[in-house]
Scaffold this active site. Sequence first.
Site, short mmCIF file in Angstrom:
data_model
loop_
_atom_site.label_atom_id
_atom_site.label_comp_id
_atom_site.label_asym_id
_atom_site.label_seq_id
_atom_site.Cartn_x
_atom_site.Cartn_y
_atom_site.Cartn_z
N HIS A 117 -7.81 4.20 -8.26
CA HIS A 117 -8.68 3.54 -7.27
C HIS A 117 -7.83 2.97 -6.13
O HIS A 117 -6.62 2.80 -6.25
CB HIS A 117 -9.47 2.40 -7.91
N ASP A 119 -8.26 -0.61 -3.62
CA ASP A 119 -8.96 -1.89 -3.78
C ASP A 119 -10.04 -2.09 -2.72
O ASP A 119 -9.77 -1.94 -1.51
CB ASP A 119 -7.96 -3.06 -3.70
N HIS A 267 -3.98 3.47 -6.90
CA HIS A 267 -3.15 3.04 -8.03
C HIS A 267 -3.96 3.04 -9.31
O HIS A 267 -5.19 3.07 -9.28
CB HIS A 267 -2.51 1.68 -7.76
N ARG A 282 -1.80 -11.53 -8.02
CA ARG A 282 -1.90 -10.58 -6.90
C ARG A 282 -2.39 -11.30 -5.66
O ARG A 282 -3.36 -12.06 -5.72
CB ARG A 282 -2.87 -9.47 -7.28
C1 SIN Z 1 -4.97 -3.65 -9.63
O1 SIN Z 1 -4.70 -4.19 -8.56
O2 SIN Z 1 -5.81 -2.78 -9.72
C2 SIN Z 1 -4.16 -4.03 -10.86
C3 SIN Z 1 -2.85 -3.35 -10.81
C4 SIN Z 1 -2.03 -3.62 -12.04
O3 SIN Z 1 -2.43 -4.45 -12.88
O4 SIN Z 1 -0.96 -3.03 -12.16
#
Ligand code: SIN
Length: 292
Positions: A117, A119, A267, A282
């Site tokens: 996906h 974000d 990612h 994050r």
């Molecule tokens: C995400 O931002 O989708 C999570 C990425 C992760 O936990 O590595």
Amino acid sequence: MEEYALEAVERLTTRPAEPYETITVDPITPLLGAEVSGPDLSEELTPQQEKEIRHAFLTHHVLVFRDQDLTPEQHKRFASAFGDLHPVTLPAEGSDPYVLEIKATGESRSVAGNGWHADGTADPEPSLGSMLHITTVPGGTSGGDTLFANMHLAYELLSPALRGFLDGLTALHDGALPWTAAGQTPPPEYDVPRTEHPVVVRHPDTGRKLLFVNAPYTSHIVQLARPESDALLGLLYDHVARTPLLHCRVRWQPNTLTFWDNRCVQHHAVWDYFPHTRYGRRVAIEGTRPQS
Ligand code: SIN
């Protein structure tokens, strides 16, 4: 490999060496991602460091910084060097509105991001990028890697005929879809975003084209009948998932910070560590409306 695909790869593998003075940049693959050493992100960046990190970001799209012992304030300060901070969607009560906790434990029955996906693409202005600072790695040393896919190359490896067809299309991105896919409904306080974006957009800083559809958020291609849209989107998602040369893999260590360009990579957080704990924070940066 087809000639057009070889040319796309060659354009990246024959790039001139980059002249950095304040950072060291070691590519993860020739096509995506780099490990960056030199800067201490707990301190304010010098203008030259900032310039070089920006250059490396636009070149490699995924930057990995090791051994960064950061407070949330230092993490936010580093992110704000690249733009205004992007608020968390539905922040937990009492939490910092700009810091999203990424946490999985033995109690978890699902984890965020466990599938390809980008974000928040249902937003009119999805984030420019995210910086994830992982402080707890499952089992102490391994598991919980994050995969990234280069969506410029995903576009460039398609045949010219298919690229030409995709160029004129738009797709609806629907913020309710991740909820319904999980058998839930969005909470009433969530003003569910729904936005039509071009299927192929240009990176706002480089002008380079990229494929801009992703499975959790893209509902359908507006100009096609539903079965046609489902088949074409399925083909594109398979292409992203099944073409290893599009990918790089980040193996986390405690205090690794990874900064990815949400405009041109997807990612996938691999949940291969249940029942162990993985924890991080994050911070995302405001983006602009994707344009064809
Ligand atoms: C995400 O931002 O989708 C999570 C990425 C992760 O936990 O590595």
